[in-house]
Design a protein around this motif. Structure first.
Motif, PDB file in Angstrom:
ATOM      1  N   TYR A  69       1.723  -5.680   3.857  1.00  0.00           N
ATOM      2  CA  TYR A  69       0.310  -5.946   3.573  1.00  0.00           C
ATOM      3  C   TYR A  69      -0.617  -4.934   4.245  1.00  0.00           C
ATOM      4  O   TYR A  69      -1.614  -4.532   3.671  1.00  0.00           O
ATOM      5  CB  TYR A  69      -0.023  -7.371   4.029  1.00  0.00           C
ATOM      6  CG  TYR A  69      -1.275  -7.920   3.416  1.00  0.00           C
ATOM      7  CD1 TYR A  69      -1.268  -8.446   2.123  1.00  0.00           C
ATOM      8  CD2 TYR A  69      -2.468  -7.925   4.115  1.00  0.00           C
ATOM      9  CE1 TYR A  69      -2.418  -8.953   1.553  1.00  0.00           C
ATOM     10  CE2 TYR A  69      -3.630  -8.437   3.549  1.00  0.00           C
ATOM     11  CZ  TYR A  69      -3.594  -8.954   2.267  1.00  0.00           C
ATOM     12  OH  TYR A  69      -4.738  -9.458   1.715  1.00  0.00           O
ATOM     13  N   CYS A  70      -0.272  -4.511   5.456  1.00  0.00           N
ATOM     14  CA  CYS A  70      -1.102  -3.508   6.148  1.00  0.00           C
ATOM     15  C   CYS A  70      -0.735  -2.107   5.720  1.00  0.00           C
ATOM     16  O   CYS A  70      -1.409  -1.141   6.074  1.00  0.00           O
ATOM     17  CB  CYS A  70      -0.921  -3.633   7.666  1.00  0.00           C
ATOM     18  SG  CYS A  70       0.716  -3.111   8.232  1.00  0.00           S
ATOM     19  N   THR A  71       0.375  -1.970   4.978  1.00  0.00           N
ATOM     20  CA  THR A  71       0.969  -0.667   4.697  1.00  0.00           C
ATOM     21  C   THR A  71       0.045   0.303   3.954  1.00  0.00           C
ATOM     22  O   THR A  71      -0.060   1.474   4.359  1.00  0.00           O
ATOM     23  CB  THR A  71       2.300  -0.854   3.933  1.00  0.00           C
ATOM     24  OG1 THR A  71       3.127  -1.754   4.695  1.00  0.00           O
ATOM     25  CG2 THR A  71       3.020   0.448   3.728  1.00  0.00           C
ATOM     26  N   PRO A  72      -0.640  -0.135   2.887  1.00  0.00           N
ATOM     27  CA  PRO A  72      -1.498   0.843   2.187  1.00  0.00           C
ATOM     28  C   PRO A  72      -2.533   1.478   3.108  1.00  0.00           C
ATOM     29  O   PRO A  72      -2.715   2.710   3.085  1.00  0.00           O
ATOM     30  CB  PRO A  72      -2.154  -0.001   1.087  1.00  0.00           C
ATOM     31  CG  PRO A  72      -1.154  -1.088   0.806  1.00  0.00           C
ATOM     32  CD  PRO A  72      -0.583  -1.420   2.165  1.00  0.00           C
ATOM     33  N   LYS A  77       6.080  -1.777  -2.138  1.00  0.00           N
ATOM     34  CA  LYS A  77       5.209  -2.020  -0.987  1.00  0.00           C
ATOM     35  C   LYS A  77       4.516  -0.745  -0.496  1.00  0.00           C
ATOM     36  O   LYS A  77       3.389  -0.827  -0.005  1.00  0.00           O
ATOM     37  CB  LYS A  77       5.996  -2.677   0.141  1.00  0.00           C
ATOM     38  CG  LYS A  77       6.201  -4.160  -0.164  1.00  0.00           C
ATOM     39  CD  LYS A  77       6.845  -4.943   0.925  1.00  0.00           C
ATOM     40  CE  LYS A  77       6.770  -6.428   0.587  1.00  0.00           C
ATOM     41  NZ  LYS A  77       7.654  -7.226   1.428  1.00  0.00           N
ATOM     42  N   VAL A  78       5.138   0.401  -0.619  1.00  0.00           N
ATOM     43  CA  VAL A  78       4.473   1.624  -0.151  1.00  0.00           C
ATOM     44  C   VAL A  78       3.571   2.250  -1.223  1.00  0.00           C
ATOM     45  O   VAL A  78       2.870   3.215  -0.948  1.00  0.00           O
ATOM     46  CB  VAL A  78       5.466   2.690   0.390  1.00  0.00           C
ATOM     47  CG1 VAL A  78       6.248   2.134   1.568  1.00  0.00           C
ATOM     48  CG2 VAL A  78       6.389   3.206  -0.700  1.00  0.00           C
ATOM     49  N   THR A  79       3.620   1.704  -2.429  1.00  0.00           N
ATOM     50  CA  THR A  79       2.747   2.241  -3.470  1.00  0.00           C
ATOM     51  C   THR A  79       1.631   1.264  -3.834  1.00  0.00           C
ATOM     52  O   THR A  79       0.862   1.531  -4.765  1.00  0.00           O
ATOM     53  CB  THR A  79       3.558   2.562  -4.747  1.00  0.00           C
ATOM     54  OG1 THR A  79       4.318   1.400  -5.101  1.00  0.00           O
ATOM     55  CG2 THR A  79       4.490   3.734  -4.537  1.00  0.00           C
ATOM     56  N   GLY A  80       1.548   0.142  -3.149  1.00  0.00           N
ATOM     57  CA  GLY A  80       0.478  -0.813  -3.423  1.00  0.00           C
ATOM     58  C   GLY A  80       0.716  -1.628  -4.678  1.00  0.00           C
ATOM     59  O   GLY A  80      -0.208  -2.235  -5.202  1.00  0.00           O
ATOM     60  N   ARG A  81       1.955  -1.624  -5.163  1.00  0.00           N
ATOM     61  CA  ARG A  81       2.213  -2.345  -6.407  1.00  0.00           C
ATOM     62  C   ARG A  81       2.796  -3.744  -6.213  1.00  0.00           C
ATOM     63  O   ARG A  81       2.964  -4.472  -7.185  1.00  0.00           O
ATOM     64  CB  ARG A  81       3.116  -1.517  -7.319  1.00  0.00           C
ATOM     65  CG  ARG A  81       2.377  -0.327  -7.925  1.00  0.00           C
ATOM     66  CD  ARG A  81       3.081   0.186  -9.154  1.00  0.00           C
ATOM     67  NE  ARG A  81       4.418   0.617  -8.809  1.00  0.00           N
ATOM     68  CZ  ARG A  81       4.845   1.874  -8.895  1.00  0.00           C
ATOM     69  NH1 ARG A  81       4.051   2.814  -9.337  1.00  0.00           N
ATOM     70  NH2 ARG A  81       6.067   2.186  -8.559  1.00  0.00           N
ATOM     71  N   ALA A  82       3.130  -4.105  -4.987  1.00  0.00           N
ATOM     72  CA  ALA A  82       3.591  -5.478  -4.752  1.00  0.00           C
ATOM     73  C   ALA A  82       2.406  -6.412  -5.016  1.00  0.00           C
ATOM     74  O   ALA A  82       1.291  -6.140  -4.586  1.00  0.00           O
ATOM     75  CB  ALA A  82       4.064  -5.623  -3.304  1.00  0.00           C
TER      76      ALA A  82
END
Lengths: 176, 790
Positions: A106-109, B23-28
């Motif tokens: 959740y904080c990743t972006p 998760k690293v591309t904002g698609r989750a």
């Protein structure tokens, strides 16, 4: 019910131009998520306290919950959706995936974008330099360790080879 | 480091998660990212009073507002619910009385969130304000006005527990030294980065709810009860999850409210809590006051222990009965205590309800126990580590309170952190200290939350023209349960995790898993997945063997091949031979609870073990603590994915450090003093020291490939190790969590004045515990051939 003042606002997001009719008080965070369906930008507090909603404005990290679109008309906004080149992950995204730097994600972006800005100004930051640059971004899952490792790995890779796309796979088939 | 993958192709490898790219591309897609067409937005009106009777609620003005589609109150949702069958004491909306600031009263569905919020403001509620009860001491005595809840008692006591195992008086009588201490652990909260969020639809007579929850099954049950719908008309789906840590383990009011509003309006309804609402929804760490008395022989062997706890539960039951038992359950799982008395008490107060947070009910007593034993060691002139080691439990034993210990890596964990940190050779220097502590935690609760004989976890596998799909109710909350399922199915079928499609946490399509709590998923869903995958492998092997004209023993599985065939060709042969290829596996924990009332809390099919050393500087002038480094060793049985195990261990260390040094909640007149992420202090990148992690593998006899838990246990030793390191640095005991600069400075001031060199509670209150239930201890050695037998 109060009357809401609306303005047409032109935004440049991830290299795309958009004109939107927006209530003036609507934050960039809300506009990205609700009007542009760019839900990769998350929110943790909407008070500028947690760093979750970080986006890049002209390459610098900004908290989208504290910005109004009228403040940044014509400036280049980058969200997490604009970080990969097509299906090729940015080296930071690749390193975060490989090293388990995203747990709940959740904080990743916000952290990825803040780290991207850091590596662009300082390709080989010290570990403390990374800590300083990311100190405004909270993460409750990882204990920050794997994030630091991933930023270092991405920095090393970007130094040793010119930025280029890496295939969009987290490498599930290969041993890492 | 330290993990092995002997003989495995997937198990033991540091592989990325199946959803890492999304998760690293904002698609989750998290719950609040969903916006189905025509979605209405819900806001909830909450009580401004900590304790009040509701005289009347007038929603007429709100209903008239343009854009408002529905307004509901407690009259629309009168049926009570709660996570534990014994404490069904909550309503989604309360219409009779409110018990904490934040108790939900009415809800609005409107075309946008601002209109919904304005409509909430337009609802007028008349209250008869009652005297609030704000502390353990106040809850123990008669109050001017009525009690908070109409059950429990006397006064505002919720639950009293009194158990005695073995002859405690005789144990104290043979002790050469006894000591009593009092400790306090302040409450704190989970602070997930994602606020709770839920979206409901009502289509074709069926409710579908997407939620940020750790427990789709328990939400499913609560919805069925309150909405008075059969479970087959309700579908609960776990959205991508933005962090739980125990905070999303109860069924919540907003999940029921959006479902009801969707039924009334026929439109999708979404509710996302504000950050402030998340602080009031809470269900976090109980504040616990503790008193402990222990007897030891002169060589440091424990002869008896008497432990008392008093939990400040907040306004509702939540998991509180279980939390109360947990404050007394696991002391015996690390130290061999031959006689043990536990008296526990939970009280109701007019504050947000407490519940489970990472370590559920056990970090508080672990803090008390580790410091208490260290003080005893100082009393009798023994090295604290030595005293602890002399009392370590041994593998394959049963504790005095009937908990079954199988694999146990306490000794190895201890040696690893002591050696790596140089703890025994540390330099004695004022202002610099190192602290050591150990702990243990469950790999899943051995009993279900509601009584039943069904499995706790089930997995189905479908193979269709080479495509493998695994179905399981388990909810990945970021800890990696999907990775565990994919790794196990891939290992057994000789393919790669990326070849396994996962369908999880969906009550319509997946068989049950009870949820992501009590560190149960790897152990339970993992065992169910092994069983399902082995049945599938048997079919594939049999079909391949028949085609090869060879015995099944001659068919090798691995590298994407089944005997002479590719996995896909083998699956085609098997489908032709057997028809639709499906298999199922399930896991039911062994019945190992002791023969006494209350024995259901504490048993687990296996216990993880951890040891920790914290190195810090503590400034005697300011009381400020600077963390230098943490060494932690965790006995995970076997690391199915060492990368993810390290992540869980490091995250646990982080959360433990936050609790130890800064995280706390206090209330003023019922209001949270710090309901924001800035004011509620949590560690940032700058506060977090380097962590050196050691994975210890004891290969548990019943865990999947020997695996045990990793998500909660490693938090536990960190907190006492911090306080112990402060003592090492400055010679003062901080017997109260968090260890703040103010407390350190005050303890140093007291020491200078010649008073006791400590900061902490002076007394434990008088509590009307009932007479102890006396329980005969079991035989200490387990039958190694059949460890589950009692």
């Amino acid at each position: 019910m109060r009357e809401v003042d609306r303005h047409v606002v032109a935004l440049e997001v991830n290299g795309e131009h958009a004109e939107l009719l927006l209530p003036v008080h609507k934050t960039l965070l809300e506009v990205l998520r609700e009007d542009m369906q760019l839900t990769g930008t998350k929110h943790g507090c909407e008070l500028g306290e947690c760093g979750t909603c970080t986006v890049l404005v002209d390459g610098k990290p900004e908290l989208s919950c504290l910005l109004l679109p009228v403040q940044i008309e014509g400036r280049a906004i980058t969200t997490i959706e604009g970080m990969a080149k097509g299906s090729d992950l940015h080296p930071l995204q690749q390193a975060f995936a490989e090293l388990g730097a995203a747990q709940c994600g959740y904080c990743t972006p916000g952290i990825l974008l803040a780290a991207k800005s850091l590596l662009e100004s300082d390709p080989q930051p010290t570990r403390d330099g990374i800590r300083e640059a990311l100190a405004g971004n909270l993460c409750r899952c990882t204990g920050y360790s794997k994030i630091l490792d991933a930023v270092e790995l991405a920095g090393d890779r970007m130094m040793s080879s010119p930025p280029r796309g890496v295939a969009q796979s987290a490498g599930g088939d290969e041993e890492l | 480091m330290g993990a092995s993958n002997n003989g495995f192709s997937v198990i033991g490898k540091p592989l990325p998660k199946p959803d890492a790219v999304s998760k690293v591309t904002g698609r989750a897609i998290y719950a609040d990212d969903m916006l189905p067409a025509r979605t209405l937005h819900c806001r909830i009106l909450r009580s401004p009073h900590p304790h009040a009777r509701i005289v009347s609620i007038d929603t007429s003005a709100a209903r008239r507002m343009p854009g408002v589609q529905a307004v509901i109150t407690g009259a629309d949702l009168p049926i009570k619910f709660g996570i534990l069958p014994v404490t069904q004491d909550e309503r989604a909306l309360e219409h009779e009385k409110v018990r904490y600031v934040g108790d939900p009263i009415a809800a609005v569905a409107a075309v946008d969130e601002e209109i919904a919020a304005s409509a909430c403001d337009a609802i007028s509620v008349e209250y008869e304000v009652l005297e609030p009860v704000m502390s353990i001491d106040e809850a123990l005595v008669e109050t001017k006005d009525e009690r908070i809840q109409d059950y429990g008692g006397p006064n505002n006591i919720h639950k009293l527990v009194a158990l005695e195992f073995g002859d405690v008086d005789a144990g104290f009588a043979r002790a050469d030294h006894t000591r009593e201490d009092v400790f306090f652990f302040q409450g704190n909260t989970h602070l997930p980065m994602e606020q709770h969020s839920a979206v409901a639809t009502f289509v074709d007579g069926r409710v579908t709810l997407w939620s940020s929850t750790q427990v789709v099954h328990y939400v499913h049950r609560a919805l069925a009860k309150v909405l008075e719908l059969p479970m087959n008309r309700i579908r609960v789906i776990g959205a991508a999850h933005g962090g739980g840590f125990g905070g999303k383990t109860d069924p919540f009011a907003h999940e029921i409210i959006v479902s009801k509003l969707a039924m009334l309006t026929g439109r999708p309804v979404k509710c996302t809590l504000t950050r402030e609402e998340v602080f009031y929804a809470h269900r976090g760490r109980h504040p616990v006051l503790m008193w402990v008395r222990t007897g030891v022989t002169k060589d440091g062997r424990i002869t008896a222990m008497h432990f008392r706890s008093a939990l400040d539960g907040g306004a509702y039951g939540s998991y509180g009965v279980a939390s109360t038992f947990y404050t007394g359950a696991l002391q015996t799982v690390t130290y061999d205590i031959p006689a043990y008395r536990f008296e526990g008490c939970r009280v109701f107060t007019n504050k947000p309800p407490c519940g489970p947070k990472r370590g559920h009910g056990t970090p508080q007593p672990r803090f008390a126990l580790e410091l208490h034993l260290e003080k005893i060691a100082h009393d009798i002139g023994l090295d604290p580590v030595e005293l602890k080691q002399r009392n370590f439990v041994k593998p394959m034993t049963r504790t005095v309170n009937w908990l079954r210990v199988t694999s146990c890596g306490l000794e190895e964990c201890t040696e690893r952190v002591l050696n790596a940190s140089g703890f025994r050779k540390r330099e004695k220097k004022r202002g610099h200290g190192m602290g050591f502590a150990i702990s243990s935690y469950l790999s899943g609760a051995g009993t279900a939350i509601y009584w039943n004989d069904m499995p706790h976890s089930e997995v189905q596998i479908k193979v269709d023209r080479g495509g493998v799909t695994a179905y399981c109710g388990a909810m990945d909350i970021g800890q990696g349960s999907d990775s565990v399922l994919a790794a196990i199915v891939a290992e057994e079928l000789g393919i790669q995790p990326a070849d396994v499609r996962l369908v999880t946490a969906d009550t319509d399509t997946t068989p049950i898993d009870l949820g992501s709590y009590s560190s149960r998923v790897t152990f339970m869903a993992g065992n169910a997945a092994i069983q399902a995958a082995r049945k599938m492998r048997e079919m594939l092997v049999e079909a391949a063997a028949a085609k090869m004209g060879a015995p099944v023993e001659a068919v090798a599985v691995g590298g994407g091949r089944i005997g002479d065939f590719s996995f896909e060709d083998a699956s085609i042969l098997a489908e032709a031979r057997f028809g639709t290829l499906t298999s199922a596996g399930s896991y039911t924990p062994p019945k190992i609870a002791g023969p006494y009332k209350g024995s259901g809390v504490g048993p687990s099919p296996a216990y993880s073990y951890s040891a920790c050393v914290v190195d810090l500087d503590a400034d005697p002038r300011t009381g400020l603590v600077h963390l230098n480094k943490v060494w932690i060793a965790h006995d995970v049985g076997r690391a199915i994915n060492p990368l993810l195990v390290e992540g869980q261990v490091e995250g646990s260390v982080y959360m433990g450090l936050g609790e130890a040094l800064m995280e706390e909640q206090e209330f003023r007149k019922g209001l949270h003093k710090w309901p924001s992420m800035l004011e509620y202090k949590s560690p940032t990148f700058l506060d977090m020291p380097e962590v050196e992690t050691f994975i210890v593998e004891t290969v548990d006899p019943e865990g999947p490939y020997g695996a045990k838990e990793a998500g909660q246990g490693p938090l536990l030793p960190v907190i006492p190790a911090v306080s112990s390191a402060v003592f090492d640095a400055l010679g003062v005991w901080i017997d109260e969590i968090p260890v703040t600069p103010e407390k350190i400075v005050e303890a140093l001031r007291r020491k200078e004045k010649g008073e006791a060199a400590r900061f902490g509670p002076a007394r434990f209150p008088s509590i009307p515990y009932p007479a102890c239930i006396k329980v005969e201890p079991p035989a200490k050695e387990l039958d190694r051939a059949a460890p589950a037998s009692i």
